[in-house]
Motif scaffolding. Structure first.
Motif, PDB file in Angstrom:
ATOM      1  N   GLU A  34      55.706 -26.183  -5.488  1.00  0.00           N
ATOM      2  CA  GLU A  34      54.863 -26.535  -4.288  1.00  0.00           C
ATOM      3  C   GLU A  34      55.203 -28.038  -4.084  1.00  0.00           C
ATOM      4  O   GLU A  34      55.675 -28.825  -4.865  1.00  0.00           O
ATOM      5  CB  GLU A  34      53.618 -26.361  -4.843  1.00  0.00           C
ATOM      6  CG  GLU A  34      52.876 -26.897  -5.709  1.00  0.00           C
ATOM      7  CD  GLU A  34      51.509 -26.723  -6.198  1.00  0.00           C
ATOM      8  OE1 GLU A  34      50.966 -27.467  -6.777  1.00  0.00           O
ATOM      9  OE2 GLU A  34      50.778 -25.725  -5.493  1.00  0.00           O
ATOM     10  N   VAL A  64      51.777 -27.110   0.320  1.00  0.00           N
ATOM     11  CA  VAL A  64      52.737 -25.897   0.628  1.00  0.00           C
ATOM     12  C   VAL A  64      53.346 -25.357  -0.442  1.00  0.00           C
ATOM     13  O   VAL A  64      54.161 -25.978  -1.154  1.00  0.00           O
ATOM     14  CB  VAL A  64      53.618 -26.547   1.608  1.00  0.00           C
ATOM     15  CG1 VAL A  64      54.447 -25.295   2.080  1.00  0.00           C
ATOM     16  CG2 VAL A  64      53.184 -27.175   2.895  1.00  0.00           C
ATOM     17  N   ASN A  97      55.144 -12.904   3.645  1.00  0.00           N
ATOM     18  CA  ASN A  97      55.128 -12.528   2.160  1.00  0.00           C
ATOM     19  C   ASN A  97      56.587 -12.003   1.712  1.00  0.00           C
ATOM     20  O   ASN A  97      56.920 -10.944   2.523  1.00  0.00           O
ATOM     21  CB  ASN A  97      54.138 -11.602   2.081  1.00  0.00           C
ATOM     22  CG  ASN A  97      52.758 -12.299   2.191  1.00  0.00           C
ATOM     23  OD1 ASN A  97      52.427 -13.335   2.038  1.00  0.00           O
ATOM     24  ND2 ASN A  97      51.805 -11.186   3.004  1.00  0.00           N
ATOM     25  N   LEU A 126      56.046 -23.386  -2.098  1.00  0.00           N
ATOM     26  CA  LEU A 126      57.590 -23.043  -1.669  1.00  0.00           C
ATOM     27  C   LEU A 126      58.131 -21.843  -2.525  1.00  0.00           C
ATOM     28  O   LEU A 126      58.406 -20.800  -1.821  1.00  0.00           O
ATOM     29  CB  LEU A 126      58.335 -24.171  -2.161  1.00  0.00           C
ATOM     30  CG  LEU A 126      58.360 -25.570  -1.456  1.00  0.00           C
ATOM     31  CD1 LEU A 126      59.301 -26.512  -1.597  1.00  0.00           C
ATOM     32  CD2 LEU A 126      58.265 -25.280   0.295  1.00  0.00           C
ATOM     33  N   THR A 132      57.248 -15.328  -2.988  1.00  0.00           N
ATOM     34  CA  THR A 132      56.680 -16.730  -2.267  1.00  0.00           C
ATOM     35  C   THR A 132      56.088 -15.989  -0.882  1.00  0.00           C
ATOM     36  O   THR A 132      56.135 -14.746  -0.438  1.00  0.00           O
ATOM     37  CB  THR A 132      57.938 -17.531  -1.875  1.00  0.00           C
ATOM     38  OG1 THR A 132      57.544 -18.572  -1.311  1.00  0.00           O
ATOM     39  CG2 THR A 132      58.896 -16.861  -0.767  1.00  0.00           C
ATOM     40  N   THR A 133      55.360 -17.219  -0.555  1.00  0.00           N
ATOM     41  CA  THR A 133      54.680 -17.039   1.115  1.00  0.00           C
ATOM     42  C   THR A 133      55.264 -18.101   1.676  1.00  0.00           C
ATOM     43  O   THR A 133      54.817 -19.429   1.560  1.00  0.00           O
ATOM     44  CB  THR A 133      53.255 -17.028   0.784  1.00  0.00           C
ATOM     45  OG1 THR A 133      52.777 -15.900   0.029  1.00  0.00           O
ATOM     46  CG2 THR A 133      52.593 -16.875   2.424  1.00  0.00           C
ATOM     47  N   LEU A 134      55.909 -17.642   3.054  1.00  0.00           N
ATOM     48  CA  LEU A 134      56.417 -18.868   3.880  1.00  0.00           C
ATOM     49  C   LEU A 134      55.286 -19.193   5.079  1.00  0.00           C
ATOM     50  O   LEU A 134      54.992 -18.349   5.651  1.00  0.00           O
ATOM     51  CB  LEU A 134      57.631 -18.646   4.444  1.00  0.00           C
ATOM     52  CG  LEU A 134      58.739 -18.388   3.441  1.00  0.00           C
ATOM     53  CD1 LEU A 134      60.167 -18.016   4.150  1.00  0.00           C
ATOM     54  CD2 LEU A 134      58.900 -19.580   2.702  1.00  0.00           C
ATOM     55  N   PHE A 135      54.925 -20.075   5.140  1.00  0.00           N
ATOM     56  CA  PHE A 135      54.239 -20.664   6.284  1.00  0.00           C
ATOM     57  C   PHE A 135      52.864 -20.131   6.317  1.00  0.00           C
ATOM     58  O   PHE A 135      52.119 -19.820   7.228  1.00  0.00           O
ATOM     59  CB  PHE A 135      54.700 -20.552   7.733  1.00  0.00           C
ATOM     60  CG  PHE A 135      56.222 -20.736   7.844  1.00  0.00           C
ATOM     61  CD1 PHE A 135      56.514 -22.295   7.606  1.00  0.00           C
ATOM     62  CD2 PHE A 135      57.234 -19.894   7.800  1.00  0.00           C
ATOM     63  CE1 PHE A 135      58.027 -22.798   7.736  1.00  0.00           C
ATOM     64  CE2 PHE A 135      58.452 -20.369   7.926  1.00  0.00           C
ATOM     65  CZ  PHE A 135      58.965 -21.856   7.830  1.00  0.00           C
ATOM     66  N   GLU A 136      52.500 -19.596   5.169  1.00  0.00           N
ATOM     67  CA  GLU A 136      51.333 -18.715   4.867  1.00  0.00           C
ATOM     68  C   GLU A 136      51.163 -17.637   5.751  1.00  0.00           C
ATOM     69  O   GLU A 136      49.899 -17.100   6.165  1.00  0.00           O
ATOM     70  CB  GLU A 136      49.903 -19.780   5.116  1.00  0.00           C
ATOM     71  CG  GLU A 136      49.847 -21.010   4.325  1.00  0.00           C
ATOM     72  CD  GLU A 136      48.486 -21.829   4.504  1.00  0.00           C
ATOM     73  OE1 GLU A 136      47.859 -21.316   5.621  1.00  0.00           O
ATOM     74  OE2 GLU A 136      48.357 -22.733   3.733  1.00  0.00           O
ATOM     75  N   LYS A 137      52.298 -17.005   6.084  1.00  0.00           N
ATOM     76  CA  LYS A 137      52.510 -15.981   6.881  1.00  0.00           C
ATOM     77  C   LYS A 137      53.395 -14.808   6.411  1.00  0.00           C
ATOM     78  O   LYS A 137      53.008 -13.652   6.739  1.00  0.00           O
ATOM     79  CB  LYS A 137      52.666 -16.380   8.457  1.00  0.00           C
ATOM     80  CG  LYS A 137      51.650 -16.847   9.161  1.00  0.00           C
ATOM     81  CD  LYS A 137      50.354 -15.906   9.522  1.00  0.00           C
ATOM     82  CE  LYS A 137      49.529 -16.478  10.355  1.00  0.00           C
ATOM     83  NZ  LYS A 137      48.344 -15.393  10.751  1.00  0.00           N
ATOM     84  N   THR A 162      54.731  -9.665   7.561  1.00  0.00           N
ATOM     85  CA  THR A 162      53.939 -10.606   8.126  1.00  0.00           C
ATOM     86  C   THR A 162      53.156 -10.209   9.291  1.00  0.00           C
ATOM     87  O   THR A 162      53.375  -8.852   9.690  1.00  0.00           O
ATOM     88  CB  THR A 162      54.938 -11.595   8.722  1.00  0.00           C
ATOM     89  OG1 THR A 162      54.236 -12.457   9.301  1.00  0.00           O
ATOM     90  CG2 THR A 162      56.114 -10.872   9.840  1.00  0.00           C
ATOM     91  N   PHE A 176      50.757 -11.456  12.752  1.00  0.00           N
ATOM     92  CA  PHE A 176      50.250 -12.481  13.617  1.00  0.00           C
ATOM     93  C   PHE A 176      49.260 -11.888  14.556  1.00  0.00           C
ATOM     94  O   PHE A 176      49.493 -10.723  15.178  1.00  0.00           O
ATOM     95  CB  PHE A 176      51.501 -13.143  14.276  1.00  0.00           C
ATOM     96  CG  PHE A 176      52.575 -13.750  13.460  1.00  0.00           C
ATOM     97  CD1 PHE A 176      52.413 -14.959  13.047  1.00  0.00           C
ATOM     98  CD2 PHE A 176      53.716 -12.926  13.211  1.00  0.00           C
ATOM     99  CE1 PHE A 176      53.651 -15.709  12.490  1.00  0.00           C
ATOM    100  CE2 PHE A 176      54.667 -13.590  12.241  1.00  0.00           C
ATOM    101  CZ  PHE A 176      54.580 -14.830  12.046  1.00  0.00           C
TER     102      PHE A 176
END
Length: 921
Positions: free
Chosen positions: A655, A679, A716, A681, A709-714, A759, A761
């Motif tokens: 992280e 964040v 998976n 990583l 991992t989870t990128l940009f909290e969006k 993901t 949005f």
């Protein structure tokens, strides 16, 4: 020295003049006379108009009772009796109960006309009646109350007069109510009766429950000027029960529809009521013209209800669904759905004629754990013919459903003992291969950790042997497997029941783990845990393989009986965590933290299953293979060979901490006390394998790889794979030759791998409070097991009718799911390994074209075949009290379009315009 006061002439004259002035001003005043006829006085200062009570001073006295004190001229046996001559004369306009009132502006009393006027936000209470209005007048002489609305500068109504009595409540422009007769007249009244809103131009209230009116209007629209409704000249309204009208006709946007009925009957009672369910009209290319969804709703009692619906088509196909539901608060809830479908495509003689009989059983049951602590009974049954879902029109999700499963589970946990019992029935079916497996019953019994060397009354520091624990897990299973599309008598020469007995399998498994927690070493950095376990399986059949030299084929010989396989293992595990932090003085990244969790265990497992393995020739070239005799049982036998080696692995977490932006001058959204954001990583990156020192060859086990991992909290991301370090021969068998010794670039053969990404949005909600309440409601339904069945039925209906459940509070939303599967599979025909990729993506999206128009899509795309397997889109229009939905599915097993306009109210769910057309590929 004190001087005596001296009278002066000027002081005497001043006093005389003041007295003359006071007399001249007050000469026309009287203390008991009001000369002005309209003198206003606050009601709180109004004198009591009831004459004083006359009390007879010569009351007769009589003694009674031994506990009283008699007068002197009486004996002890005399009794005292008091005769009261008190009398009260009531006014003719007196009411049966007091009237309580309040006015925000003012309250005015007119003495001679006996009227009370109130202004502002008024509130009047009398017995069970509550009236609120802008202006109220009470006539004491007639006992009539008059309430009037208020209007704004444009003449529109600013505030109505509201009348409430028990469950009866309505708003009106004008209300005239008689307190004594309890009758009243109203103008332009709106009464809410359940989901109905009744508008009445002139209404007469004859008692607490009954109202007669003329020029009435029934609607489910909650606006003052509704969009639609049913117009009637005369009506009778019984509060919260029913309404009966004369000739009635519908109106839309003040335009009358020339469809008249001689009378109208509107049930207004609360609660469930039975009734007919109107069908929908549908056209299907293969099944003909049909009426779908028609039936009857039965409100059996407070705990049970049922829906019986069916479909019928002109080509002869039909279906029947029985859907009872039940619920008892704080105890249990559930539902059944029993379906039978006779599908008939075209007519006899056609090339594509077919007729099928299919069934479906769905049962959902949940108990409240609070009703019987320690005991639960839950059921989730979803069983059907393997072709049932393929014949459901206009439901792509059901048509493509490949696997189905069911479970019925009873659990018992002893609160004061470490025992746990689970009895279950399970069902699995594959709709592609048409195979069905049923397990009944499955029994599991376990005993929690028991510490035999730990005394209950022991005090002081615990010894290492106090942490030694013994547990037990036992399982017993039964299973039958069959193909529901095969006629067993034609294929196997026996009845279906006899075929089930032949396929019946049973088995049991027992595990006894023994563990102990030793003190950590290296100042607590390394945790050490030894373990011993013994397990055993009971099996009902043994399969022996042999090569037939005459027929050049591999044959099997199945023997039924009672067989036991067992294994034991001993181990010692070490676990620790290593932390590393890298700090950066400059740049946006402030620091990075790396956590490594290595694991190492030393294990030994003796070879207790060697006698159940044999080497058998498999082809004419003399190639051989090792086979287990317990293949195909409900519990597979244990692996052969002894193991003495290491199991090792490593897991990583990474992280990053980012420097937050410095707040600008005047920026109040960011404070100096806020921490720098973190964040993630890599949530996890692990590699595990094993090495067997006792193996004759291929001592190194394949490497298991996993990543998440989870990128940009969006976004998976999860991935996994199996890396084989050994090479294979010409027929795909592993050989004792490491990849990295013969290749400079490969460390192993990637046997299989998978990657999945998802993901979503969405925009910010228009009304955050509404979205918050919606999420809270969803959480309650998820956490409440009693609502699981109802939630599942709602989700199923939402999948079939997405346009009817559009959330206009979310302007737009997108959901994307992607999956990639790789398999390195040996091809026996080409004697080579083929790389097989399965690559697909699914998506859903929704956005508001306008505040009232919404467009949504969803689909499934097979990237490997570059083909869009399914696709559907929907357009929805919010018509306030109505809704319009257009669904189009141009791809899939069933291509269809659907157009629906219907009221939102459940009372008028049958008043809809529906057009459905289905095309079958």
């Amino acid at each position: 020295m004190h001087q005596p006061y001296k009278f002066k002439v000027k002081n005497i004259l001043s006093a005389i003049l003041t007295l003359i002035l006071i007399c001249s001003v007050t000469r026309n005043l009287s203390a008991f006379h009001t000369p002005k006829p309209n003198f206003y006085s606050p009601l709180t200062n109004l004198a009591d108009t009831i004459p004083p009570v006359k009390i007879d001073s010569a009351a007769k006295i009589k003694f009674e009772g031994s506990d009283t004190i008699p007068p002197n001229n009486t004996t002890d046996s005399a009794k005292l009796q008091v005769v009261d001559s008190f009398s009260l004369k009531l006014s003719k306009d007196t009411l049966s109960a007091p009237v309580h009132y309040f006015a925000e502006d003012s309250v005015v009393t007119l003495i001679r006309s006996k009227k009370i006027k109130m202004y502002g936000k008024t509130k009047t209470e009398y017995t069970d009646i509550t009236l609120t209005a802008p202006t109220v007048e009470i006539n004491q002489a007639t006992s009539v109350l008059t309430a009037v609305r208020s209007v704004d500068s444009t003449g529109a109504t600013a505030d109505y007069a509201n009348f409430k009595q028990s469950e009866n409540e309505f708003n009106s422009d004008t209300i005239r109510y008689n307190f004594k007769t309890q009758k009243g007249l109203t103008k332009n009244t709106i009464s809410e009766q359940g989901e109905f809103f009744v508008h009445m131009e002139d209404a007469k209230k004859v008692d607490a429950a009954t109202t007669f009116a003329r020029r009435g209007f029934f609607t489910t629209c909650n606006l003052d000027h509704p969009h639609f409704g049913f117009r009637a000249g005369k009506l009778k309204l019984v509060n919260q029960k029913l309404a009966v009208t004369g000739p009635v006709h519908p109106e839309f946007e003040d335009v009358p529809v020339p469809i008249y009925l001689p009378f109208g009957f509107f049930p207004l009672s609360k609660g469930r009521r039975g009734g007919f369910i109107a069908p929908s009209f549908e056209t299907n290319d293969y099944w003909g013209i049909g009426l779908t969804g028609g039936g009857y709703y039965f409100a059996i009692n407070d705990y049970w209800d049922a829906r019986v619906t069916g479909d019928i088509y002109s080509y002869g196909g039909w279906s029947l669904n029985v859907n009872p539901t039940y619920r008892k608060r704080y105890r249990y809830s559930g539902s059944f759905n029993l379906g039978y479908r006779f599908t008939k495509n075209n007519f006899k003689g056609d090339a594509d004629y077919s007729a099928q009989h299919n069934y479906s059983i769905v049962w959902s049951h949940a108990t409240d754990p609070r009703s019987r602590p320690g005991t639960t009974f839950n059921a989730s049954v979803n069983a059907s013919s393997t072709r049932y879902n393929q014949n459901i029109p206009n439901n792509t999700q059901q048509n493509l459903l490949g696997n189905m499963g069911s479970s019925i589970t009873y659990t018992k946990t002893w609160i004061d003992k470490p025992f746990n019992l689970t009895v279950s029935g399970n069902h699995q079916q594959n709709n592609q291969t048409n195979t069905v497996t049923i397990g009944l019953p499955d029994i599991a019994f376990s005993v929690g950790n028991v510490y035999p060397f730990q005394k209950e009354d022991y005090s002081g520091p615990r010894k290492w042997y106090h942490q030694l624990s013994i547990a037990y897990q036992g399982n017993f299973r039964n299973a039958v497997t069959f193909n529901d599309t095969v006629n067993s008598k034609e294929v196997y020469g026996k009845s279906f029941f006899a075929h089930l007995l032949d396929t019946l399998q049973w088995g049991a498994q027992h595990n006894i783990p023994i563990t102990v927690a030793l003190p950590s070493i290296l100042n607590g950095a390394v945790q050490v845990a030894p373990s011993v376990s013994y397990s055993q399986v009971w099996l009902n059949k043994r399969t022996q393989y042999r090569w037939n030299d005459v027929l050049d084929t591999l044959e099997t010989d199945v023997t039924k009986g009672f067989f036991i396989d067992q294994q034991a293992s001993f181990g010692l595990s070490f676990n620790t965590s290593l932390f590393g932090t890298f700090n950066f003085k400059k740049g946006k990244v402030k620091a990075m933290r790396h956590v490594i969790r290595p694991t190492l265990s030393v294990n030994y497992r003796p070879d207790l299953s060697k006698q159940y393995y044999s080497t058998v020739q498999i082809d004419t070239n003399g190639n051989t293979n090792r086979f287990s005799q317990f293949v195909g049982n409900v519990y597979g036998g244990y692996g052969e060979g002894r193991f003495g080696g290491m199991n090792f692995g490593i897991d990583n977490n990474l992280e990053m901490k980012v420097r937050r932006k410095k707040p600008k001058d005047g920026d109040t959204t960011t404070t100096a006390s806020e921490e720098d954001p973190k964040v993630r990583l890599i949530d996890g990156l692990s590699i595990t394998s094993a090495y067997n020192f006792f193996a004759d060859s291929m001592k190194l086990s394949p490497f298991n790889l996993s990543f998440r991992t989870t990128l940009f909290e969006k976004i998976n991301i999860t991935a996994g794979g199996l890396l084989d370090p050994y090479e294979v021969n010409a027929i795909g068998q592993r050989i004792n030759k490491l990849y990295w010794k013969s290749s400079d670039f490969k460390i192993g053969r990637l046997a299989n791998a998978n990657v999945s990404m998802s993901t979503s949005f969405q925009s910010k909600p228009k009304d955050p409070e509404k979205e918050k309440k919606k999420q809270e409601y969803q959480r309650q339904q998820i956490n409440d097991p009693l609502l699981a069945a109802e939630q599942q039925r709602l989700l199923e209906y939402m999948r079939q009718n997405p346009a009817e459940f559009v959330d206009f509070n979310i302007p737009w939303s997108i959901n994307i799911n992607y999956s990639l599967t790789y398999t390195n599979q040996f091809n026996t025909q080409t004697a080579k390994f083929d790389n097989i990729f399965t690559n697909n993506a699914s998506f859903t999206g929704s956005f508001n074209l306008t505040p009232k128009w919404n467009f949504s899509v969803n689909g499934y795309y097979n990237i490997s075949n570059t083909k869009l397997e399914t696709f559907s889109m929907a357009i929805s229009r919010d018509l306030h009290c109505w809704q319009m939905a257009i669904n189009v599915t141009p791809l899939g097993p069933f291509r269809f379009f659907n157009f629906t306009i219907s009221p939102k109210s459940s009372l008028l769910q049958d008043l809809k315009v529906n057009r459905t057309r289905t095309f079958q590929n």
